[in-house]
Write a protein that holds these residues in place. Structure first.
Motif, PDB file in Angstrom:
ATOM      1  N   LEU A 411      10.848  -2.086  11.062  1.00 18.73           N
ATOM      2  CA  LEU A 411      10.380  -1.868  10.176  1.00 18.73           C
ATOM      3  C   LEU A 411      11.321  -3.997   9.602  1.00 18.73           C
ATOM      4  CD1 LEU A 411       9.513  -1.245   7.677  1.00 18.73           C
ATOM      5  CD2 LEU A 411      11.597  -0.268   6.937  1.00 18.73           C
ATOM      6  N   LEU A 412      12.664  -4.572   9.820  1.00 19.73           N
ATOM      7  CA  LEU A 412      12.463  -5.586   9.570  1.00 19.73           C
ATOM      8  C   LEU A 412      11.469  -6.692  10.587  1.00 19.73           C
ATOM      9  CD1 LEU A 412      17.069  -5.040  10.903  1.00 19.73           C
ATOM     10  CD2 LEU A 412      15.385  -5.901   8.645  1.00 19.73           C
ATOM     11  N   ASP A 413      10.745  -6.462  11.488  1.00 18.36           N
ATOM     12  CA  ASP A 413      10.012  -7.342  11.946  1.00 18.36           C
ATOM     13  C   ASP A 413       9.115  -7.232  11.281  1.00 18.36           C
ATOM     14  OD1 ASP A 413      11.951  -8.180  13.733  1.00 18.36           O
ATOM     15  OD2 ASP A 413      11.313  -6.609  15.887  1.00 18.36           O
ATOM     16  N   THR A 414       9.057  -5.828  10.369  1.00 22.11           N
ATOM     17  CA  THR A 414       7.323  -6.467   9.625  1.00 22.11           C
ATOM     18  C   THR A 414       7.775  -7.780   8.904  1.00 22.11           C
ATOM     19  OG1 THR A 414       7.065  -4.078   9.409  1.00 22.11           O
ATOM     20  CG2 THR A 414       6.088  -4.905   8.313  1.00 22.11           C
ATOM     21  N   PRO A 415       5.732  -8.667   8.763  1.00 24.04           N
ATOM     22  CA  PRO A 415       6.371  -9.768   7.937  1.00 24.04           C
ATOM     23  C   PRO A 415       6.561  -9.471   6.307  1.00 24.04           C
ATOM     24  CG  PRO A 415       4.713  -9.326  10.054  1.00 24.04           C
ATOM     25  CD  PRO A 415       4.912  -8.017   9.859  1.00 24.04           C
ATOM     26  N   ALA A 416       7.377 -10.116   6.181  1.00 23.75           N
ATOM     27  CA  ALA A 416       7.664  -9.736   4.925  1.00 23.75           C
ATOM     28  C   ALA A 416       7.058 -10.793   4.230  1.00 23.75           C
ATOM     29  CB  ALA A 416       9.048  -9.984   4.563  1.00 23.75           C
ATOM     30  N   GLU A 417       6.399 -10.845   2.716  1.00 26.54           N
ATOM     31  CA  GLU A 417       6.495 -12.098   1.509  1.00 26.54           C
ATOM     32  C   GLU A 417       7.256 -13.305   2.071  1.00 26.54           C
ATOM     33  OE1 GLU A 417       4.355 -10.579  -2.003  1.00 26.54           O
ATOM     34  OE2 GLU A 417       7.045 -10.374  -2.231  1.00 26.54           O
ATOM     35  N   THR A 418       6.315 -14.245   2.665  1.00 28.15           N
ATOM     36  CA  THR A 418       7.055 -15.307   1.976  1.00 28.15           C
ATOM     37  C   THR A 418       7.651 -16.203   0.575  1.00 28.15           C
ATOM     38  OG1 THR A 418       5.355 -16.740   2.151  1.00 28.15           O
ATOM     39  CG2 THR A 418       6.745 -16.549   4.423  1.00 28.15           C
ATOM     40  N   SER A 419       8.737 -15.543   0.223  1.00 30.87           N
ATOM     41  CA  SER A 419       9.071 -15.569  -1.105  1.00 30.87           C
ATOM     42  C   SER A 419       9.388 -17.501  -1.551  1.00 30.87           C
ATOM     43  CB  SER A 419       9.856 -14.402  -1.569  1.00 30.87           C
ATOM     44  OG  SER A 419      10.826 -14.531  -0.930  1.00 30.87           O
ATOM     45  N   THR A 420       9.835 -18.025  -1.227  1.00 31.06           N
ATOM     46  CA  THR A 420      11.137 -19.115  -1.194  1.00 31.06           C
ATOM     47  C   THR A 420       9.924 -20.524   0.132  1.00 31.06           C
ATOM     48  OG1 THR A 420      12.087 -18.190   1.177  1.00 31.06           O
ATOM     49  CG2 THR A 420      12.800 -18.094  -1.285  1.00 31.06           C
ATOM     50  N   ASP A 421       9.051 -19.895   0.505  1.00 31.62           N
ATOM     51  CA  ASP A 421       8.537 -20.823   1.490  1.00 31.62           C
ATOM     52  C   ASP A 421       7.344 -21.443   0.924  1.00 31.62           C
ATOM     53  OD1 ASP A 421       9.289 -19.953   3.952  1.00 31.62           O
ATOM     54  OD2 ASP A 421       7.931 -18.892   4.309  1.00 31.62           O
ATOM     55  N   GLY A 422       6.987 -23.066   0.447  1.00 32.82           N
ATOM     56  CA  GLY A 422       5.517 -24.090  -0.672  1.00 32.82           C
ATOM     57  C   GLY A 422       6.380 -24.428  -1.257  1.00 32.82           C
ATOM     58  N   THR A 423       5.646 -25.221  -1.963  1.00 30.64           N
ATOM     59  CA  THR A 423       6.360 -25.851  -2.836  1.00 30.64           C
ATOM     60  C   THR A 423       7.295 -25.085  -3.726  1.00 30.64           C
ATOM     61  OG1 THR A 423       3.829 -26.760  -3.829  1.00 30.64           O
ATOM     62  CG2 THR A 423       4.598 -27.924  -2.603  1.00 30.64           C
ATOM     63  N   GLU A 424       7.321 -25.918  -4.476  1.00 29.51           N
ATOM     64  CA  GLU A 424       8.106 -25.039  -6.641  1.00 29.51           C
ATOM     65  C   GLU A 424       7.290 -25.631  -7.138  1.00 29.51           C
ATOM     66  OE1 GLU A 424      10.961 -23.285  -8.408  1.00 29.51           O
ATOM     67  OE2 GLU A 424      11.145 -23.990  -6.217  1.00 29.51           O
ATOM     68  N   LEU A 425       6.512 -24.452  -7.913  1.00 24.93           N
ATOM     69  CA  LEU A 425       4.777 -24.346  -8.841  1.00 24.93           C
ATOM     70  C   LEU A 425       6.212 -25.516 -10.265  1.00 24.93           C
ATOM     71  CD1 LEU A 425       2.672 -23.886  -9.392  1.00 24.93           C
ATOM     72  CD2 LEU A 425       3.418 -21.411 -10.629  1.00 24.93           C
ATOM     73  N   ALA A 426       5.358 -26.142 -10.717  1.00 21.71           N
ATOM     74  CA  ALA A 426       5.816 -26.717 -12.152  1.00 21.71           C
ATOM     75  C   ALA A 426       5.547 -25.531 -13.165  1.00 21.71           C
ATOM     76  CB  ALA A 426       5.674 -28.002 -12.221  1.00 21.71           C
ATOM     77  N   ASP A 427       6.450 -26.159 -14.236  1.00 20.20           N
ATOM     78  CA  ASP A 427       5.622 -25.079 -15.269  1.00 20.20           C
ATOM     79  C   ASP A 427       4.606 -25.329 -16.306  1.00 20.20           C
ATOM     80  OD1 ASP A 427       8.425 -24.594 -15.473  1.00 20.20           O
ATOM     81  OD2 ASP A 427       8.992 -26.126 -17.532  1.00 20.20           O
ATOM     82  N   ILE A 428       3.549 -24.799 -15.489  1.00 19.58           N
ATOM     83  CA  ILE A 428       2.291 -24.168 -16.361  1.00 19.58           C
ATOM     84  C   ILE A 428       1.464 -24.291 -17.500  1.00 19.58           C
ATOM     85  CG2 ILE A 428       0.214 -22.101 -16.431  1.00 19.58           C
ATOM     86  CD1 ILE A 428       2.487 -20.711 -14.269  1.00 19.58           C
ATOM     87  N   LYS A 429       0.738 -25.432 -17.046  1.00 16.99           N
ATOM     88  CA  LYS A 429       0.573 -26.069 -18.650  1.00 16.99           C
ATOM     89  C   LYS A 429      -1.194 -25.540 -19.452  1.00 16.99           C
ATOM     90  CE  LYS A 429       4.249 -29.518 -18.649  1.00 16.99           C
ATOM     91  NZ  LYS A 429       3.966 -31.758 -17.757  1.00 16.99           N
ATOM     92  N   HIS A 430      -1.820 -25.391 -17.762  1.00 17.75           N
ATOM     93  CA  HIS A 430      -3.137 -25.279 -17.711  1.00 17.75           C
ATOM     94  C   HIS A 430      -3.884 -24.388 -18.215  1.00 17.75           C
ATOM     95  CE1 HIS A 430      -3.145 -30.107 -18.598  1.00 17.75           C
ATOM     96  NE2 HIS A 430      -2.182 -30.194 -17.311  1.00 17.75           N
ATOM     97  N   GLY A 431      -3.918 -23.918 -17.111  1.00 13.65           N
ATOM     98  CA  GLY A 431      -4.203 -22.421 -16.917  1.00 13.65           C
ATOM     99  C   GLY A 431      -4.505 -22.562 -15.125  1.00 13.65           C
ATOM    100  N   LEU A 432      -5.612 -21.165 -14.972  1.00 12.96           N
ATOM    101  CA  LEU A 432      -5.905 -20.016 -14.033  1.00 12.96           C
ATOM    102  C   LEU A 432      -7.486 -20.246 -13.589  1.00 12.96           C
ATOM    103  CD1 LEU A 432      -4.755 -17.252 -10.977  1.00 12.96           C
ATOM    104  CD2 LEU A 432      -5.759 -16.051 -13.673  1.00 12.96           C
ATOM    105  N   VAL A 433      -7.326 -20.209 -12.257  1.00 13.32           N
ATOM    106  CA  VAL A 433      -8.980 -21.025 -11.760  1.00 13.32           C
ATOM    107  C   VAL A 433      -8.900 -19.538 -10.624  1.00 13.32           C
ATOM    108  CG1 VAL A 433     -10.926 -21.994 -10.845  1.00 13.32           C
ATOM    109  CG2 VAL A 433      -8.960 -22.695 -12.887  1.00 13.32           C
ATOM    110  N   MET A 434      -9.684 -18.795 -10.790  1.00 15.11           N
ATOM    111  CA  MET A 434     -10.030 -18.578  -9.013  1.00 15.11           C
ATOM    112  C   MET A 434     -11.710 -19.111  -9.081  1.00 15.11           C
ATOM    113  SD  MET A 434      -9.584 -14.649 -10.096  1.00 15.11           S
ATOM    114  CE  MET A 434      -7.429 -14.094  -9.935  1.00 15.11           C
ATOM    115  N   GLU A 435     -12.154 -19.423  -7.732  1.00 15.46           N
ATOM    116  CA  GLU A 435     -13.149 -20.153  -6.884  1.00 15.46           C
ATOM    117  C   GLU A 435     -13.822 -19.068  -5.987  1.00 15.46           C
ATOM    118  OE1 GLU A 435     -12.519 -24.167  -7.079  1.00 15.46           O
ATOM    119  OE2 GLU A 435     -11.541 -24.102  -7.454  1.00 15.46           O
TER     120      GLU A 435
END
Length: 672
Positions: A411-435
């Motif tokens: 269970l410990l070796d089951t891949p977890a969400e990479t919650s801290t990996d990646g860039t820091e998302l700045a304060d949202i100003k515009h919106g959401l797009v799905m393509e």
């Protein structure tokens, strides 16, 4: 039913994997260096006393007090380090010698809890030391346990042993107990954190009861391995080296005694090892059955209303009874496997004992050794043979605990969400797009395909469609509870796959369809996602969600603990508390899954107005079926079969003669 043959195959760990698990557990000891050093220091001290001093008073008592032999000027027959002390007894009467031995005995009991009539040295540890119970008397404490895997392992986390009593024994006992509990605490915490960080797709497959069993019971196997691998092996090697050294220097004419003692190890290993794989497999099956029983009772308690309303109490009771009986049966198989392994080991130990008595009796009869020497040599022989027995028994005895740790590490070796990996998302100003977004589950089921939408801050959008259409799945993509397997989901032009999940979820509030409340006060439940909020802030959002009035009618108001009254609150009341919590978070995106399903029309209208107010600086996504909620949305996305079939304002969609949304509305209105 559990396929125990399959479980046995899945847990058929080979020798290399067993060693890998053992060394991985040993890696946790680095967290407790000071306590480990203190415990090892105690073991060293007590074993030095036990080996260097304790056997010799028996020789003094037998040879010089009982048989009346005089102590010569060189104190011959005694080690050189004891000669000065023994010479102090020279010329004393038998009574005086006995009084001095009594005083020494009282001192060792009071200070270290050791008695002068022990017949052997010993080891530290759990089952490893118990394999040589004739070798040492240790003080120990543990929780009471029954004949099942859960209680057998639960008490391990509170296991503590000491080779001493008296004042030093109390101190060592406390250090050992802290070590056991600390190791258990670290592993339990890591395992619980890993479960909480698993992706949603994995959590759906992970039974709650099984997860609980691994956290509470399987993780304690590390404590047993800690005792057996580190403390036991160190103590045993120290005892073995000292005993052989003293035997060679003081009784060099009896090397066969050493050989006989050492031969117990390979003999024990050969006679017990055939049962080791069986112990590992039946232990894994026993743990699996135990976790199934835990899952069974958890499911029963979670669905108690359905059970009682359908009148299936007897059926559910039978289901639990069968699971419980299977758990106990599997433990009986484990006990039998352990007994078979133990019989082989004890046979080797007895063969060694018989060989020793034959050898030493001949030496005493021939006059090579005195009667007192016989007891001293017997003492050291038991140290050598007991340690050898424990080494031979170690691998087989640890298989049950290796099986438990294999479940933990899986269970410990089951891949977890990479919650801290990646860039820091700045304060949202515009919106959401799905393509061209799509999502396919690991089992091949297609949940979403060809999803395209573009929404911004200040919008209220509604996701509408029949049950199972994919509305909630689509909403899960926004806070990355699920990851798209095709296409791109972006916020302010940033692909969410490159963003730190923590920074994303800080800006998204999700109010689930099934209310998620905690056993805490209503105040703390509402401000769970915003601890900085004060009481007035909480009351403001509670009024918006239509919860303030009924909360104030409760005896303790906002301080009412939901753990005691949750079952007495209506579904609508729970939902309002959950909505208030979502509104209180200072987030740029607010997602509400069926927020008005349990609200009365007046409260719903009030909430809809509040959402329009909130949407001035938020993107509000509402999943709903009720027209009174849907019609106020700026844009409606009608989803069916995992695809967006239509989108637009309510009036626009109703104007389509053969529109999917129009037909959906007509079915609700009963005019289709």
């Amino acid at each position: 039913m559990i396929d125990h043959a399959q479980v046995a195959r899945q847990n058929d760990i080979d020798f290399r994997e067993s060693l890998r698990i053992i060394f991985r557990v040993a890696g946790y000891f680095r967290y407790f260096k000071a306590r480990m050093a203190a415990k090892i220091g105690f073991i060293t001290f007590e074993n030095l006393i036990r080996l260097l001093i304790l056997p010799w008073p028996m020789k003094i008592i037998i040879d010089h007090a009982i048989l009346g032999e005089q102590i010569d000027a060189e104190a011959s027959g005694f080690p050189s380090y004891l000669a000065p002390a023994v010479l102090l007894l020279r010329g004393m009467s038998a009574t005086e010698i006995m009084l001095w031995m009594l005083a020494l005995g009282v001192f060792t009991v009071a200070f270290m809890g050791m008695t002068l009539n022990r017949t052997a040295g010993g080891t530290e540890g759990g089952a490893f030391s118990s394999a040589a119970t004739g070798a040492v008397r240790t003080a120990s404490a543990e929780l009471a346990s029954g004949h099942d895997m859960a209680t057998q392992t639960e008490q391990a986390v509170n296991l503590s042993t000491t080779g001493m009593g008296g004042l030093l024994g109390i101190l060592e006992f406390k250090i050992n107990l802290r070590l056991s509990q600390s190791i258990g605490h670290v592993l339990r915490t890591q395992l619980a954190n890993r479960i909480l960080s698993l992706p949603m797709s994995k959590l759906d497959d992970q039974r709650i009861g099984d997860s609980t069993y691994r956290v509470m019971y399987d993780s304690t196997s590390a404590v047993w391995i800690f005792h057996e691998v580190t403390l036991s092996i160190y103590s045993s090697l120290l005892l073995l080296g000292m005993a052989i050294g003293i035997m060679l220097t003081s009784y060099g004419s009896a090397p066969l005694v050493i050989v006989v003692g050492l031969s117990v190890a390979p003999l024990t290993f050969l006679l017990s090892i055939p049962a080791a794989p069986l112990v590992r497999r039946v232990s894994a099956a026993s743990r699996t059955s135990g976790s199934a029983t835990t899952s069974n009772i958890e499911e029963g308690m979670s669905n108690i209303l359905a059970i009682q309303s359908l009148g299936t109490n007897e059926q559910e009771s039978r289901r639990f009874s069968n699971a419980s009986a299977e758990s106990f049966k599997r433990y009986r198989f484990l006990a039998l496997a352990r007994a078979l392994m133990g019989i082989g080991g004890l046979l080797a130990f007895l063969i060694g004992q018989i060989s020793f008595f034959v050898l030493m009796s001949g030496h005493v009869i021939e006059g090579t050794y005195t009667a007192g020497d016989y007891f001293v040599v017997l003492y050291y022989y038991f140290v050598i043979s007991a340690v050898s027995f424990s080494f031979g028994f170690l691998y087989g005895d640890m298989q049950s605990h290796v099986a438990g740790m294999a479940r933990v590490f899986h269970l410990l070796d089951t891949p977890a969400e990479t919650s801290t990996d990646g860039t820091e998302l700045a304060d949202i100003k515009h919106g959401l797009v799905m393509e061209d977004v799509g999502l396919t589950y690991p089992d091949g089921r297609v949940a979403l395909q060809n999803i395209n939408l573009n929404v911004g801050i200040g919008d209220i959008i509604a996701l509408v469609g029949p049950t199972g259409a994919g509305k909630t799945t689509l909403a899960y993509l926004v806070p990355a509870l699920l990851q798209a397997t095709a296409g791109k989901v972006s916020i302010d032009g940033v692909d969410l796959k490159t963003v730190s999940v923590d920074s994303l979820r800080r800006q998204v509030s999700y109010v689930f369809q099934e209310t998620q409340l905690f056993s805490d006060s209503i105040l703390e439940n509402i401000r769970y996602g915003n601890k900085a909020a004060n009481l007035e802030d909480v009351k403001a959002v509670a009024r918006t969600a239509g919860a303030h009035d009924f909360i104030m009618e409760l005896p303790q108001g906002y301080d009412t603990n939901l753990g005691t009254v949750t079952s007495k609150l209506s579904v609508g009341q729970k939902q309002r508390i959950s909505i208030a919590r979502g509104l209180l978070r200072d987030s740029k995106i607010l997602i509400l899954d069926e927020p008005t399903s349990a609200l009365d029309p007046e409260t719903e209208a009030y909430l809809v107005d509040a959402l329009h107010e909130a949407a001035k600086n938020k993107l509000v996504i509402v999943i709903a079926h009720r027209l009174s909620t849907i019609t106020h949305a700026d844009r409606i996305y009608f989803i069916e079969g995992g695809e967006i079939r239509e989108s637009g304002h309510h009036d626009e969609l109703m104007a389509l003669p053969d529109g999917h949304y129009r037909r959906f509305v007509s079915l609700q209105a009963g005019t289709a």
